[in-house]
Design an enzyme around this catalytic site. Sequence first.
Site: not given
Ligand code: B16
Ligand code: MG
Length: 223
Positions: A13-15, A21, A49-51, A53, A120-122, A124, A151, A175-176
């Site tokens: 996982d990243l964030d 972040t 967290k992990g959810i 956007r 990562s769900a992000s 970014n 997730k 994971e966090d």
């Molecule tokens: P974005 P992870 C998740 O990243 C974040 O924990 C979560 O808070 C965020 O809403 C999600 O990425 C989407 O991110 O808006 O940048 O696409 O923990 O899976 O690395």
């Molecule tokens: Mg995370």
Amino acid sequence: MASFSDIKGFVFDLDGVITDTSVFHSQAWHQVADKVGAPWSKELEDGLKGISRMDSLEMILKAGNVQDKYTNDEKVDLATEKNTNYLKLVDQMTPANLLPGIKSFLDELKSEGYLISLASASKNAPKVLEKLQLTDYFPKIVDPKSLTNGKPDPEIYLKGAELIDLKPEQCIGVEDAAAGVESINAANETSIGIGDAQVLKDADILFSDTSEMTLANIKKQMN
Ligand code: B16
Ligand code: MG
């Protein structure tokens, strides 16, 4: 749980694992919660967290009981505003924002020949990795746009293993977030949770912070 000798790769996982972040995500979501009049709480913060956007936005609107007050276009605008604010914070990041011990753990994995991917769900994530100067460590990144379910569904961690040509049982996921640990466990990988034991009670292995994550400590907990 798999035995340590079965493990050939790590899916990260990243964030909240590689960099903090999650603090920036929380800050940016808190502004949205204030704007829509939803109460901000530790439970809501942890639950986001992990959810993804849009799912995060829905959780906030639900917490404020205002989910029906916004049209789809207005929801997209709120999510875009959050992302713009989040990216302003990301823009200030440097390798100093790496969590303790992460760089040396990645170097250890590399030198011991473990495969690495990012789950990562992000959307970014590539930008954040670039800011941290870690792009070369993660040639394989799951594209969150390719996912049907976020997730805690196992899909993202299954893809993370597939990208490095490993079976889930040969992978450790890190994971966090509770939703992320659930995703790793459902994918049949070994889960490492980083953080609060109460929140991450389903993790196979728990470290209270990233500086404890070394191959020797993982081996000790697995055997
Ligand atoms: P974005 P992870 C998740 O990243 C974040 O924990 C979560 O808070 C965020 O809403 C999600 O990425 C989407 O991110 O808006 O940048 O696409 O923990 O899976 O690395
Ligand atoms: Mg995370």
